[in-house]
Motif scaffolding. Structure first.
Motif: not given
Length: 344
Positions: A271-295
């Motif tokens: 995650a830090l390496a991506l930040k250093q490469q100026n790549i924005l990372y969307a934390p997976d458990y935040v962005i992919n929560a639609g399934g558990v929200i639906a459940t």
């Protein structure tokens, strides 16, 4: 590090080894936390190389589910079940019945549902022996690809929020987006992105799915091992985890990583390496929560409209995580962890 040390380090409550000789079931149920409520997490069917690999996957996924539920502000904890096996095996019916008996012995501490490799029919067999199961035939989660669509919708909303932060606009018209994995969620995401005018780049182990994506979404196909080199603004991993690693991180040509796959980073340090490469990372458990929200919405008796509205809030959560990461000048994963932990 041994499994027992990992269980202790990460605060797991239970790891259940499920072995039923009559059905030839070998499975694991990992319960990370029930602090906020019963543990939610689907059941994965996968041909794991050995039992240790299966147990470790269950643990990683269960911990992620705890943080996912907390970040989505759901009154549930995190758990996961994994079954060692092959999709389409005629013996699976008996195996899922046996799994249902193991789940029932947990007295509601863990609720299961569909995940990679499992279907509503599999959950029907589980339901023969326990009420602690969702996504059965006729339920909202067991109807069509509803859960996958809600996961994809949450990722789509998250991509829009991420694009506005990095590219200056929520509009995805003309934006090159590489989608890795054309399973149920990846395919649904492609549909959302195509309708928004994105220029899709796709890859999958299935040549026929790639050909279909070329026809339906006017997508550019690339080989599985070349997707990391594809010039794009956004990379959406929608297959299995661990794909951001030593062999891929320096090849990335994107400015944003935002996808549905769980545990995309092989190690948190990336995650830090991506930040250093100026790549924005969307934390997976935040962005992919639609399934558990639906459940959770199904368990709470909510309908499709309210569920979609709850999934849309993922965008608001991501904005908060990004703002906190910018304020503290840290990786987005650390900001997301703190966001979730404050809500546990």
């Amino acid at each position: 590090m041994s499994l027992w040390m990992e269980l202790e380090r990460d605060g797991f409550e239970q790891l259940v080894w499920c072995r039923d000789r009559e059905s030839d079931l070998t499975a694991f149920i990992a319960i990370h936390s029930t602090k906020c409520g019963p543990a939610l997490g689907g059941c994965r069917l996968w041909p794991y190389a050995n039992e240790e690999a299966a147990a470790q996957d269950a643990m990683r996924l269960a911990r992620s589910m705890t943080y996912k539920a907390a970040a989505a502000e759901l009154p549930y904890g995190g758990g996961k079940a994994v079954v060692i096996g092959q999709v389409g095996d005629a013996a699976n019916a008996k195996r899922f019945e046996a799994l249902g008996r193991f789940i029932d012995r947990l007295n509601g501490a863990y609720w299961t549902g569909v995940d990679v490799g499992t279907t509503a029919t599999d959950m029907d067999f589980v339901a023969l022996h326990t009420p602690f199961v969702t996504d059965t035939t006729g339920s909202l989660g067991g109807t069509g690809d509803w859960t996958a669509d809600m996961t994809a919708y949450g990722v789509y909303v998250g991509i829009q929020v991420s694009a506005r932060r990095v590219l200056g606009s929520r509009s995805l018209a003309g934006i090159a987006i590489a989608v890795q994995g054309l399973g149920k969620v990846g395919w649904a995401l492609c549909r959302y992105l195509y309708r928004a005018g994105a220029q899709l780049i796709v890859t999958d182990l299935s040549a026929s799915l790639m050909e279909q994506a070329v026809r339906e979404f006017k997508a550019l196909p690339v080989a599985v091992d070349r997707v990391y080199d594809a010039p794009c603004q956004i990379f959406a991993p929608c297959a299995l985890g661990g794909i951001i690693n030593e062999g891929t991180i320096d090849r990335l040509q994107c400015r944003i990583i935002a996808g549905s796959a769980n545990n995309q980073l092989r190690d948190p340090s990336f995650a830090l390496a991506l930040k250093q490469q100026n790549i924005l990372y969307a934390p997976d458990y935040v962005i992919n929560a639609g399934g558990v929200i639906a459940t959770a919405a199904e368990l709470d008796g909510e309908g499709t409209f309210r569920t979609r509205s709850r999934v849309k809030r993922i965008g608001r959560t991501l904005e908060s995580v990004y703002a906190e990461a910018e304020r503290t000048n840290e990786a987005t994963t650390l900001a997301a962890d703190r966001f979730a932990e404050l809500r546990m």
